[in-house]
Design a protein around this motif. Structure first.
Motif, PDB file in Angstrom:
ATOM      1  N   LEU A 232     -46.599 -13.862   6.470  1.00 61.95           N
ATOM      2  CA  LEU A 232     -46.633 -12.462   6.051  1.00 61.95           C
ATOM      3  C   LEU A 232     -47.000 -12.402   4.575  1.00 61.95           C
ATOM      4  CD1 LEU A 232     -43.490 -10.671   7.602  1.00 61.95           C
ATOM      5  CD2 LEU A 232     -45.877 -10.335   8.231  1.00 61.95           C
ATOM      6  N   PRO A 233     -47.793 -11.408   4.163  1.00 65.34           N
ATOM      7  CA  PRO A 233     -48.044 -11.234   2.729  1.00 65.34           C
ATOM      8  C   PRO A 233     -46.720 -10.993   2.014  1.00 65.34           C
ATOM      9  CG  PRO A 233     -49.471  -9.802   4.045  1.00 65.34           C
ATOM     10  CD  PRO A 233     -48.463 -10.374   4.976  1.00 65.34           C
ATOM     11  N   LEU A 234     -46.576 -11.567   0.829  1.00 66.82           N
ATOM     12  CA  LEU A 234     -45.313 -11.480   0.099  1.00 66.82           C
ATOM     13  C   LEU A 234     -44.870 -10.035  -0.096  1.00 66.82           C
ATOM     14  CD1 LEU A 234     -42.992 -12.661  -1.536  1.00 66.82           C
ATOM     15  CD2 LEU A 234     -44.517 -12.774  -3.517  1.00 66.82           C
ATOM     16  N   ASP A 235     -45.804  -9.142  -0.474  1.00 65.24           N
ATOM     17  CA  ASP A 235     -45.411  -7.757  -0.735  1.00 65.24           C
ATOM     18  C   ASP A 235     -44.892  -7.069   0.532  1.00 65.24           C
ATOM     19  OD1 ASP A 235     -47.934  -7.894   0.394  1.00 65.24           O
ATOM     20  OD2 ASP A 235     -48.795  -6.279  -0.796  1.00 65.24           O
ATOM     21  N   GLU A 238     -41.457  -8.607   1.470  1.00 65.71           N
ATOM     22  CA  GLU A 238     -40.389  -8.089   0.606  1.00 65.71           C
ATOM     23  C   GLU A 238     -39.948  -6.697   1.060  1.00 65.71           C
ATOM     24  OE1 GLU A 238     -39.622  -6.827  -4.074  1.00 65.71           O
ATOM     25  OE2 GLU A 238     -41.260  -8.201  -3.573  1.00 65.71           O
ATOM     26  N   LYS A 239     -40.906  -5.824   1.338  1.00 65.89           N
ATOM     27  CA  LYS A 239     -40.590  -4.452   1.740  1.00 65.89           C
ATOM     28  C   LYS A 239     -39.782  -4.436   3.045  1.00 65.89           C
ATOM     29  CE  LYS A 239     -42.861   0.030   2.581  1.00 65.89           C
ATOM     30  NZ  LYS A 239     -42.285   0.330   3.893  1.00 65.89           N
ATOM     31  N   ILE A 240     -40.250  -5.205   4.054  1.00 63.96           N
ATOM     32  CA  ILE A 240     -39.564  -5.254   5.354  1.00 63.96           C
ATOM     33  C   ILE A 240     -38.157  -5.828   5.195  1.00 63.96           C
ATOM     34  CG2 ILE A 240     -39.580  -6.307   7.650  1.00 63.96           C
ATOM     35  CD1 ILE A 240     -42.645  -6.323   7.484  1.00 63.96           C
ATOM     36  N   SER A 241     -38.031  -6.917   4.438  1.00 64.89           N
ATOM     37  CA  SER A 241     -36.747  -7.616   4.308  1.00 64.89           C
ATOM     38  C   SER A 241     -35.720  -6.763   3.570  1.00 64.89           C
ATOM     39  CB  SER A 241     -36.942  -8.946   3.577  1.00 64.89           C
ATOM     40  OG  SER A 241     -37.798  -9.795   4.300  1.00 64.89           O
ATOM     41  N   CYS A 242     -36.143  -6.110   2.493  1.00 66.99           N
ATOM     42  CA  CYS A 242     -35.207  -5.282   1.724  1.00 66.99           C
ATOM     43  C   CYS A 242     -34.692  -4.118   2.562  1.00 66.99           C
ATOM     44  CB  CYS A 242     -35.871  -4.776   0.443  1.00 66.99           C
ATOM     45  SG  CYS A 242     -36.124  -6.075  -0.805  1.00 66.99           S
ATOM     46  N   GLU A 243     -35.566  -3.516   3.353  1.00 62.39           N
ATOM     47  CA  GLU A 243     -35.142  -2.413   4.224  1.00 62.39           C
ATOM     48  C   GLU A 243     -34.228  -2.923   5.332  1.00 62.39           C
ATOM     49  OE1 GLU A 243     -38.692  -0.561   5.625  1.00 62.39           O
ATOM     50  OE2 GLU A 243     -39.152   0.410   3.701  1.00 62.39           O
ATOM     51  N   PHE A 244     -34.577  -4.059   5.913  1.00 61.58           N
ATOM     52  CA  PHE A 244     -33.811  -4.618   7.036  1.00 61.58           C
ATOM     53  C   PHE A 244     -32.407  -5.048   6.603  1.00 61.58           C
ATOM     54  CE2 PHE A 244     -32.842  -8.577   9.551  1.00 61.58           C
ATOM     55  CZ  PHE A 244     -32.538  -7.933  10.746  1.00 61.58           C
ATOM     56  N   ILE A 247     -30.973  -4.702   0.790  1.00 60.33           N
ATOM     57  CA  ILE A 247     -30.822  -5.384  -0.492  1.00 60.33           C
ATOM     58  C   ILE A 247     -31.916  -4.896  -1.444  1.00 60.33           C
ATOM     59  CG2 ILE A 247     -29.749  -7.440   0.484  1.00 60.33           C
ATOM     60  CD1 ILE A 247     -32.483  -8.817   0.405  1.00 60.33           C
ATOM     61  N   ASP A 248     -31.779  -5.242  -2.726  1.00 60.86           N
ATOM     62  CA  ASP A 248     -32.798  -4.830  -3.687  1.00 60.86           C
ATOM     63  C   ASP A 248     -33.775  -5.980  -3.944  1.00 60.86           C
ATOM     64  OD1 ASP A 248     -31.690  -6.591  -5.640  1.00 60.86           O
ATOM     65  OD2 ASP A 248     -30.277  -5.034  -6.271  1.00 60.86           O
ATOM     66  N   SER A 249     -34.828  -5.665  -4.684  1.00 58.00           N
ATOM     67  CA  SER A 249     -35.901  -6.625  -4.934  1.00 58.00           C
ATOM     68  C   SER A 249     -35.393  -7.864  -5.670  1.00 58.00           C
ATOM     69  CB  SER A 249     -37.004  -5.941  -5.745  1.00 58.00           C
ATOM     70  OG  SER A 249     -38.059  -6.824  -5.998  1.00 58.00           O
ATOM     71  N   GLY A 250     -34.455  -7.667  -6.590  1.00 54.33           N
ATOM     72  CA  GLY A 250     -33.921  -8.795  -7.342  1.00 54.33           C
ATOM     73  C   GLY A 250     -33.208  -9.797  -6.446  1.00 54.33           C
ATOM     74  N   GLN A 251     -32.369  -9.287  -5.534  1.00 57.46           N
ATOM     75  CA  GLN A 251     -31.661 -10.173  -4.597  1.00 57.46           C
ATOM     76  C   GLN A 251     -32.655 -10.904  -3.696  1.00 57.46           C
ATOM     77  OE1 GLN A 251     -29.337  -6.814  -3.124  1.00 57.46           O
ATOM     78  NE2 GLN A 251     -27.447  -7.874  -3.695  1.00 57.46           N
ATOM     79  N   PHE A 252     -33.673 -10.166  -3.213  1.00 57.08           N
ATOM     80  CA  PHE A 252     -34.692 -10.766  -2.349  1.00 57.08           C
ATOM     81  C   PHE A 252     -35.375 -11.929  -3.055  1.00 57.08           C
ATOM     82  CE2 PHE A 252     -39.259 -10.976  -1.488  1.00 57.08           C
ATOM     83  CZ  PHE A 252     -39.266 -11.295  -0.141  1.00 57.08           C
TER      84      PHE A 252
END
Length: 748
Positions: A232-235, A238-244, A247-252
Motif C-alpha cells: 500500500l502507498p504509505l500515505d 497511514e490514513k486507513i490505519s489511523c482511522e481503523f 490513533i494519530d499520525s505521530g503514533q502511527f
C-alpha cells in the motif's frame, strides 16, 4: 443469544472428538438422565463437569440432543468422577486399574496431589518416582489446555481458535494471550481484530498500546492483501490505519518505524513514492525479481534458428503454424525463457503442444503445472500431457498454520529441465515464489496465460507485471483461426476486449442474451435454464456441465441468493436426506460446493485406476466438489473434489460455499460446457470490461447472458482494469536497468 438454555452435568462418555478443531459428541449426566450434547467443546474427557449453553434440537435419526453454543468446564471433584476422568486415558500410562488405586488412596484430593505433590504417588504399587513426575507433567499440560479453553470461552471465542493457539505456543499460550491478546490476530490464528480488541478491553489494555497498533497495522495490510494488493502507498496506509485504530499520525509513524527496523514490515520506493509491504510479500516479490533476472542471464538466446525443425513438425502433425506461433516455438527452443499469451481461438494450445513435443524430442524432462485442479485437468485434456497443480507438484507440507511450506524448494529441487505454467494470470506472488525456489536456475521457463483476464485471487499481479517489465520475451498470438471464428463465444470475447459492442440479438449460434429487467424474472429464468431447458435441449447436467456466474455475491442477482434458489429447485430437502446448517447455507448430499480459502491441512484420499489409493493434503481456494455424504450428528460433510475425497468437520464449513452460482473471480482457470452470466444491478465498480471478458471465456460450448443490455454495454465501455498495488514490475525493471548500466560500463 435468545432462547438459549443452560444445562450442567458430568461427562459420562465421549462418543466422538476431533482434536484438530474441538468438535465433540458426548453423553452428559443431567438431572438423572443421559443426554447427547454436540458442539465445539475442546478436548473434553469423561468425568469432567460441564455447564453447556445452547438449545435442545430433535434429530430425525438420533432423536433429542443438546446443541452446545458455549461450554464452561471444571475438573471433577467427587472421587467417582475423578476416577472416571483418570481412567478415560487423559494421562498416558494411567488406566482404569491404576486410576482406582490412586483415587482409593487420595480420594477427592487426588488431582491436587498429582499437580502439587506428585512424589506422594510413589506409595502406589507400580508408580516409581520417574513415573510420578511424568503423570504430574502430563496432567499439568492437560490442565493448561483446559484452562486456555475456559479462558477463551469466556469471550465467546471458539475452541478451534484455542486449539490453534495451543498447537503454536503450548503451555505458555494462555499467559501469552493474557499479556497480548492481539497475538490471536496474527501467526495464522486468524481471530478477527475486533474480537482481540474485546479481550484487550476486558484486560484494560490501553487502545494506544504498542501491541495493539502493531497488530492493527499488520491486519490492515493483510486485509488489503485479501483484495489482491501486495503493498500500500504509505500515505494511503497511514490514513486507513489511523482511522481503523483511532490513533494519530505521530503514533502511527512511531510504531511503523519500529516495525520497519525489526523487518516485520518493509518499505519499497516506486519513483520515490514509498510503499509499505508485509514481510512475506516483500520477500516473495523481491525473490521473483532476482530469480527471473538470474534465469534470464542463464537462458541467453543461443541464436540457433529452429525453422527447419518447425517445418518438420508441421509435416509430421499436418499443421501449418502462423508466423507468431513459429516465433513462439523458435524462442522456446532457442531461448527457453518465454511468456506466451493471447485470447481464445488464437492457437495457444496448438503452439504449446509443439513446444512440449519438441522439448521432449531433445530429451528434456518437461513438467506442466497449473494453479487449480480444473485448470490442470483442462490443459492435460487439451495437450495429452500430464499436468499437475502447482501445490501438488511442490507437495504441501503440514505447517503451524501461518506459513506455507513445500517439500520441494531450493534444498530439494524438482527433477525437470523445463517448467511450463498454464493459466499464469491466476498465479499469485507467494505461489510463484515457491515454484521458482523449486526449479534450478538453468531450468527453461514458459509461462502461458491471458493477461486480459482477471488477476489472481491471491495477492499480486504476476503475469501482467512480468509482461510490462520487459524482463522476459513475450509473444502475443493475435490471429483467430477459421474454426474458432465460427464460435460467437470466441469472436465476441475478442470484440469485448477491444471495447467493441457485441450483437445481443443473434439466436443461432453459441451465444445468447435474454433481457430481464426485474429480479424475479431474472432468477426464474436462471432456475428454468439450469433445471429444465438446458438439460432437455443439450443433455447438460446442472451440476457437472452448467455454471452460473455473477459479478457479485450480494443482492438478488448475486451468488448467495442465486445459490439458495438453485439449491431449492435442484436439490430440495427430502425425507431421509441429512443436512447440516451454517449461518449462510444448508448443505445436503448432492450439493455442488466450492472451497473459498486455501487450507493446506485438509486430508484427502483418491482411488486410482488400479484400486490403490493416493493420500494427500490441501484443498484450495476455488476448488469445486460434490457433497457425497452428510453426518448430521457429527456435523461432518464428505466432499468429492474431482476424485479427491475429503471429510469436513463443522468449523471447516466456514470456508465452504454452495457453488451452483459462483463469482466470475472464483471461476478463473475453469471451463464449463455452459455458462449463464447475470448482468443486472449492483455497484458500477463491479461491472467492467475484463470481468465480462473473463466470464465469456469460461464458456466452452454455450454462453448465456441474462439481464440488462445497457449493463452489458456499460461493462464493455468501462475499461477500469482491476487496480492492484504491487512492486514486482518495478523490482524487475530496476534489476534489468542495473544490468544494462553494468553492461554499458563494461563495454566502455
Amino acid at each position: 443469544m435468545e432462547n438459549l438454555e443452560k444445562i450442567q452435568g458430568e461427562v459420562d462418555s465421549v462418543i466422538y472428538r476431533n482434536d484438530d478443531n474441538g468438535f465433540a459428541v458426548l453423553m452428559l449426566k443431567w438431572e438423572d438422565e443421559l443426554i447427547t450434547v454436540v458442539g465445539d467443546m475442546g478436548n473434553v474427557e469423561e468425568g469432567e463437569e460441564l455447564v453447556c449453553t445452547g438449545r435442545f434440537v430433535t434429530h430425525q435419526k438420533f432423536g433429542e440432543q443438546f446443541r452446545c453454543e458455549m461450554c464452561e468446564r471444571s475438573l471433577p471433584t467427587s472421587p467417582s468422577a475423578i476416577r472416571r476422568y483418570l481412567a478415560s486415558g487423559v494421562i498416558g500410562g494411567v488406566g482404569a486399574v491404576l486410576a482406582k488405586k490412586i483415587v482409593d488412596e487420595f480420594g477427592e484430593d487426588t488431582l491436587s496431589v498429582i499437580e502439587n505433590d506428585p512424589e506422594k504417588l510413589i506409595v502406589i504399587d507400580g508408580i516409581t518416582k520417574k513415573k510420578a513426575m511424568k503423570i504430574s507433567s502430563e496432567f499439568k499440560t492437560t490442565f493448561a489446555v483446559r484452562s486456555l479453553m475456559i479462558y477463551l470461552n469466556s469471550f465467546d471465542i471458539p475452541a478451534s481458535v484455542g486449539i490453534r493457539a495451543w498447537k503454536r505456543w503450548g503451555d505458555s499460550a494462555e499467559a501469552m494471550i493474557r499479556s497480548n491478546p492481539y497475538v490471536l490476530c496474527i501467526y495464522g490464528i486468524d481471530l478477527p481484530f475486533v474480537k482481540a480488541d474485546a479481550v484487550a478491553g476486558a484486560l484494560e489494555i490501553p487502545r494506544d498500546s504498542e501491541n495493539r497498533i502493531k497488530a492493527g497495522l499488520s491486519c490492515v495490510l493483510r486485509e488489503n492483501a485479501n483484495s489482491g494488493h501486495t503493498c500500500l502507498p504509505l500515505d494511503r496506509f497511514e490514513k486507513i490505519s489511523c482511522e481503523f485504530l483511532g490513533i494519530d499520525s505521530g503514533q502511527f509513524k512511531e510504531i511503523l518505524d519500529g516495525q520497519i527496523e525489526e523487518e516485520n514490515l518493509f518499505y519499497y520506493y516506486k519513483q520515490k513514492r514509498p510503499f509499505v509491504m508485509l514481510r512475506d510479500f516483500y520477500k516473495a516479490e523481491d525473490y521473483i525479481a532476482r530469480r527471473l533476472s538470474v534465469m534470464r542471464e542463464c537462458s541467453y538466446d543461443n541464436k540457433i534458428d529452429f525453422s527447419e525443425v518447425i517445418d518438420l513438425a508441421e509435416e509430421q502433425n499436418g499443421i501449418k503454424y502462423e508466423s507468431l506461433q513459429r516465433k513462439a516455438i523458435n524462442l522456446a527452443l532457442s531461448h527457453g525463457f518465454l511468456v506466451l499469451t493471447g485470447g481464445p481461438g488464437t492457437g495457444k494450445t496448438t503452439t504449446l503442444n509443439a513446444i512440449i513435443s519438441l522439448y521432449q524430442q531433445q530429451g528434456l524432462n518437461v513438467m506442466i503445472a497449473a494453479p487449480t485442479g480444473r485448470a490442470a485437468k483442462r490443459i492435460s485434456d487439451l495437450t495429452g500431457f500430464e499436468a499437475k497443480t502447482i501445490h501438488r507438484l511442490l507437495e504441501v507440507k503440514h505447517s503451524d498454520g501461518d506459513t506455507l511450506s513445500f517439500v520441494h524448494n531450493e534444498n530439494d529441487l524438482l527433477d525437470c529441465d523445463v517448467m511450463i505454467i498454464d493459466e499464469m494470470s491466476m498465479v499469485d506472488s507467494c505461489l510463484f515464489e515457491a515454484l521458482l525456489r523449486a526449479v534450478s536456475i538453468t531450468c527453461k521457463l514458459v509461462l502461458v496465460g491471458d493477461s486480459d483476464q482477471l488477476p489472481s485471487v491471491g495477492a499480486g499481479n504476476v503475469l501482467k507485471d512480468i509482461i510490462e517489465s520487459g524482463v522476459m520475451p513475450v509473444v502475443t498470438l493475435k490471429e483467430i483461426f477459421r474454426q474458432a471464428q465460427e464460435s460467437a463465444i470466441v469472436t465476441n470475447a475478442h470484440r469485448i476486449v477491444k471495447g467493441e459492442h457485441i450483437d445481443l440479438t443473434q439466436k443461432d449460434k453459441d451465444f445468447f442474451f435474454f433481457q430481464r429487467l426485474n429480479y424475479t424474472d431474472l432468477q426464474g429464468l436462471v432456475v428454468d435454464l439450469c433445471k429444465t431447458r438446458l438439460p432437455n435441449a443439450y443433455g447438460y447436467s446442472p451440476v457437472e456441465n452448467i455454471q452460473v456466474l455473477s459479478p457479485t455475491r450480494k443482492g438478488p442477482s448475486g451468488t448467495v441468493e442465486l445459490n439458495r434458489k438453485l439449491q431449492q429447485e435442484l436439490n430440495p430437502p427430502a425425507a431421509g436426506k441429512s443436512e447440516v446448517k451454517t449461518p449462510l447455507y444448508i448443505y445436503r448430499k448432492g450439493d455442488k460446493v466450492m472451497q473459498t480459502k486455501n487450507d493446506y491441512d485438509i486430508l484427502w484420499k483418491k482411488t486410482l485406476d488400479d484400486e490403490k489409493t493416493e493420500s494427500g493434503a490441501g484443498i484450495f481456494n476455488g476448488d469445486i466438489g460434490i457433497i457425497i455424504g452428510v453426518n448430521k450428528i457429527l456435523r461432518t460433510v464428505t466432499i468429492d473434489f474431482e476424485g479427491r475425497v475429503a471429510v469436513y468437520s463443522a468449523d471447516m464449513l466456514d470456508n465452504l460455499e454452495l457453488a451452483y452460482a459462483v463469482t466470475v473471480h472464483k471461476s478463473q482457470g475453469s471451463e464449463f460446457d455452459a455458462v449463464i452470466l447475470t448482468v443486472f444491478g449492483g455497484f458500477d465498480k463491479l461491472y467492467y470490461r475484463n470481468l465480462l471478458y473473463t466470464a465469456v471465456t469460461r464458456a466452452k460450448k454455450l454462453m448465456i447472458i441474462i439481464g440488462s443490455k445497457k449493463r452489458v454495454e456499460f461493462m464493455i465501455d468501462n475499461n477500469r482494469r482491476t487496480l492492484r498495488y504491487t512492486c514486482l514490475k518495478n523490482m524487475l525493471k530496476e534489476l534489468k536497468d542495473d544490468e544494462a548500466d553494468e553492461q554499458q560500463a563494461f563495454e566502455l
